[in-house]
Scaffold this motif. Structure first.
Motif, mmCIF file in Angstrom:
data_model
loop_
_atom_site.group_PDB
_atom_site.id
_atom_site.type_symbol
_atom_site.label_atom_id
_atom_site.label_comp_id
_atom_site.label_asym_id
_atom_site.label_seq_id
_atom_site.Cartn_x
_atom_site.Cartn_y
_atom_site.Cartn_z
ATOM 1 N N GLU A 102 0.842 -1.257 0.037
ATOM 2 C CA GLU A 102 0.024 0.009 -0.046
ATOM 3 C C GLU A 102 0.850 1.375 -0.133
ATOM 4 O O GLU A 102 1.943 1.012 0.429
ATOM 5 C CB GLU A 102 -0.827 -0.179 1.282
ATOM 6 N N GLY A 103 0.499 2.117 -0.574
ATOM 7 C CA GLY A 103 1.170 3.555 -0.542
ATOM 8 C C GLY A 103 1.995 3.936 -1.762
ATOM 9 O O GLY A 103 2.126 2.902 -2.685
ATOM 10 N N GLU A 104 2.960 4.910 -1.697
ATOM 11 C CA GLU A 104 3.787 5.065 -2.636
ATOM 12 C C GLU A 104 5.247 5.507 -1.880
ATOM 13 O O GLU A 104 5.112 6.131 -1.051
ATOM 14 C CB GLU A 104 3.334 6.176 -3.522
ATOM 15 N N ALA A 155 14.467 1.227 -4.167
ATOM 16 C CA ALA A 155 13.801 0.032 -3.703
ATOM 17 C C ALA A 155 12.226 0.163 -3.798
ATOM 18 O O ALA A 155 11.805 -0.768 -4.349
ATOM 19 C CB ALA A 155 14.452 -0.379 -2.562
ATOM 20 N N LEU A 156 11.926 1.042 -3.008
ATOM 21 C CA LEU A 156 10.416 0.998 -2.861
ATOM 22 C C LEU A 156 9.569 1.199 -4.339
ATOM 23 O O LEU A 156 8.531 0.791 -4.488
ATOM 24 C CB LEU A 156 9.900 2.375 -1.866
ATOM 25 N N HIS A 181 8.753 10.154 8.508
ATOM 26 C CA HIS A 181 8.736 11.620 7.989
ATOM 27 C C HIS A 181 8.973 11.856 6.593
ATOM 28 O O HIS A 181 8.389 12.817 5.650
ATOM 29 C CB HIS A 181 9.647 12.611 8.730
ATOM 30 N N VAL A 182 10.111 11.356 6.172
ATOM 31 C CA VAL A 182 10.556 11.513 4.824
ATOM 32 C C VAL A 182 9.827 10.557 3.665
ATOM 33 O O VAL A 182 10.112 10.834 2.458
ATOM 34 C CB VAL A 182 11.943 11.608 4.399
ATOM 35 N N PHE A 183 9.385 9.661 4.145
ATOM 36 C CA PHE A 183 8.458 8.616 3.389
ATOM 37 C C PHE A 183 6.984 8.552 3.717
ATOM 38 O O PHE A 183 6.606 7.616 4.065
ATOM 39 C CB PHE A 183 9.160 7.274 3.275
ATOM 40 N N PRO A 184 6.322 9.608 3.843
ATOM 41 C CA PRO A 184 4.872 9.856 4.382
ATOM 42 C C PRO A 184 3.988 8.937 3.463
ATOM 43 O O PRO A 184 3.027 8.557 4.278
ATOM 44 C CB PRO A 184 4.594 11.355 4.189
ATOM 45 N N GLY A 185 4.095 8.435 2.402
ATOM 46 C CA GLY A 185 3.081 7.700 1.565
ATOM 47 C C GLY A 185 3.452 6.180 1.701
ATOM 48 O O GLY A 185 2.817 5.471 1.309
ATOM 49 N N THR A 186 4.461 5.838 2.558
ATOM 50 C CA THR A 186 4.585 4.249 3.210
ATOM 51 C C THR A 186 4.701 4.263 4.386
ATOM 52 O O THR A 186 5.434 4.938 5.285
ATOM 53 C CB THR A 186 5.929 3.917 2.501
ATOM 54 N N LEU A 204 8.480 -1.244 4.380
ATOM 55 C CA LEU A 204 9.433 -0.590 4.814
ATOM 56 C C LEU A 204 9.471 -0.840 6.297
ATOM 57 O O LEU A 204 8.572 -0.367 7.187
ATOM 58 C CB LEU A 204 9.717 0.987 4.680
ATOM 59 N N VAL A 205 10.583 -1.559 6.681
ATOM 60 C CA VAL A 205 10.565 -2.204 8.199
ATOM 61 C C VAL A 205 11.945 -1.664 8.820
ATOM 62 O O VAL A 205 12.941 -1.666 8.178
ATOM 63 C CB VAL A 205 10.399 -3.820 8.176
ATOM 64 N N VAL A 206 11.687 -1.105 10.146
ATOM 65 C CA VAL A 206 12.962 -0.909 10.789
ATOM 66 C C VAL A 206 12.674 -1.968 12.026
ATOM 67 O O VAL A 206 11.717 -1.919 12.789
ATOM 68 C CB VAL A 206 12.883 0.570 11.376
ATOM 69 N N SER A 207 13.648 -2.584 12.447
ATOM 70 C CA SER A 207 13.546 -3.854 13.236
ATOM 71 C C SER A 207 14.908 -3.833 14.106
ATOM 72 O O SER A 207 16.056 -3.780 13.588
ATOM 73 C CB SER A 207 13.223 -5.063 12.511
#
Length: 456
Positions: A102-104, A155-156, A181-186, A204-207
């Protein structure tokens, strides 16, 4: 979309790229060829093997009375904190089509990169496009996160799934909102122990690296931040988790300020692709730590006093309202010293990994409500306070490795508005690690100056 297809996508979103115990799934699984199961423990080369964490050490398995199989059942002790996996456990994974994202993935960032950052950014983007491997060797405060932005966007937009893995929860909590903040559409998923995003399917995952035990061939791009940090650097199972979470054909990016000696040699001999950034984005040199001898400081603290030069250092900063971080080697000594510091200012606080108020105290520090914060090495990396001085108490302790001390020193002078923070190594004897840390910082400043990336 047909009704049965509508049922598939929520199921695929929950399971895709994951490797979960059956009891971790909060609903009944339908019969589907896309849902596969494997035993939690198996035998490989005549040795017991944990399919989740890769453990095959005999002493890391134990017996317990199992209510499910009504026998004395073996389980893996190594990854017990992720939920018990035993001989009668089954792991579930998805082999069907990946659900759509979902998203851009368009980057919304109007900042600019330094020359060093630009080179690194191009290398990251190329590695992502070619499914290659790349090391970014950059000093603390060089702006490694910004270096990733264009590569993540590429990548996205190419419909690739990205994971940024880091050893510590604090780093996840700081990095996820910056990326959002910099990828508000994802939608950015932040994964750590107890995370509310644990069931969220995101591109997009931060883990934390520990959470990667729950993934299997999930990511087209794996970015490992602070690759030198404990526990990742010395735990083969976490390194296994990173590889298991990648797709077979995927990009692998490593970020570090202090690669180990073997990696440094590989870089110098052309065996590892790397880009080195020896200067911070604001073109000011790294603060070089100063040694200060404090004698038997533990004995002094036991007697209810602070060593004179530590007390003087703290008082000077309180008088000019300069926030500071003081690092201790162990919780017990920090807790004994805390009331002595609070005699100077009652709002001084201490924080450690198991502190239930840890997040709040870091937030208070950012809001300048704490003038001086005592910490274990839990805050050695991943957190940024714009205008602080830094001290290490008991630099002689073995917990303060070269890597740890370089990272601790890197907390100071990170902001372009305040690039001159002071770093003090208070010690009861100089160690090889401390001497090497200072030499490392001096060498980076030298290289930055030679490249013309420093103004002084």
């Amino acid at each position: 979309m047909k009704g049965d297809e509508m049922m598939v996508f929520p199921l695929a979103s929950f399971l895709s790229g994951r490797l979960l115990l059956e009891e971790e799934i909060p609903f009944s699984l339908p019969d589907s060829p896309a849902i596969q199961k494997l035993p939690g423990l198996s035998k490989r080369n005549s040795r017991l093997y944990c399919e989740r964490c890769g453990n095959n050490e005999k002493e890391q398995f134990a017996l317990f009375p199992c209510a499910r199989c009504q026998t004395e059942c073996l389980y893996c002790r190594h990854c017990l904190m992720m939920g018990r996996i035993s001989g009668c456990s089954r792991l579930v994974y998805w082999t069907g089509a990946e659900p759509p994202y979902e998203g851009e993935g368009i980057l919304h960032w109007k900042g600019s990169l330094s020359e060093g950052q630009e080179r690194a950014s191009q290398a990251v983007t190329q590695a992502i496009r070619e499914n290659g491997e790349q090391l970014i060797w950059a000093v603390c405060g060089a702006g490694k996160t910004e270096v990733l932005f264009r590569g993540i966007e590429a990548a996205l937009l190419a419909n690739k799934r990205v994971c940024i893995a880091t050893p510590r929860t604090d780093v996840v909590l700081e990095l996820a909102p910056r990326l959002q903040h910099v990828f508000p559409g994802t939608k950015v998923a932040a994964l750590y122990g107890g995370s509310p995003d644990r069931h969220l399917y995101s591109q997009l995952v931060v883990s934390t690296t520990h959470q990667l035990f729950r993934f299997f061939r999930a990511f087209d791009v794996m970015i490992v931040d602070e690759v030198d940090a404990f526990p990742y650097s010395c735990d083969p199972s976490l390194q296994f988790a990173v590889q298991k979470a990648r797709k077979p054909d995927s990009a692998l990016i490593y970020l570090t300020a202090t690669p180990n000696e073997r990696w440094q040699k590989d870089c110098l001999h052309g065996k590892k692709a790397f880009v080195k950034i020896p200067a911070r984005f604001h073109r000011q040199p790294l603060p070089v730590p100063q040694f200060s001898w404090i004698g038997n400081w533990k004995g002094t603290v036991k007697k209810g006093r602070l060593p004179a030069n530590i007390k003087s250092w703290a008082v000077q900063r309180l008088q000019v309202n300069k926030q500071s971080l003081l690092f201790f080697p162990h919780i017990e000594w920090m807790q004994q010293a805390l009331p002595l510091f609070q005699q100077l200012d009652s709002s001084i606080a201490a924080v450690h990994a198991e502190d239930p108020q840890r997040k709040a105290k870091v937030a208070f520090m950012r809001d300048q409500k704490i003038p001086l914060l005592l910490s274990t090495t839990i805050l050695e990396r991943g957190v940024t306070f714009p205008n602080i001085d830094v001290a290490v108490i008991g630099t002689e302790d073995e917990v303060f490795t070269e890597s740890a001390l370089v990272q601790i020193a890197g907390r100071a002078g990170r902001s372009a508005d305040f690039p001159d923070g002071e770093v003090r190594f208070f010690h009861y004897g100089k160690t090889r690690a401390a001497v090497k840390a200072i030499a490392h910082i001096r060498q980076m400043n030298k290289e930055g100056l030679e490249k013309g990336w420093l103004d002084r």
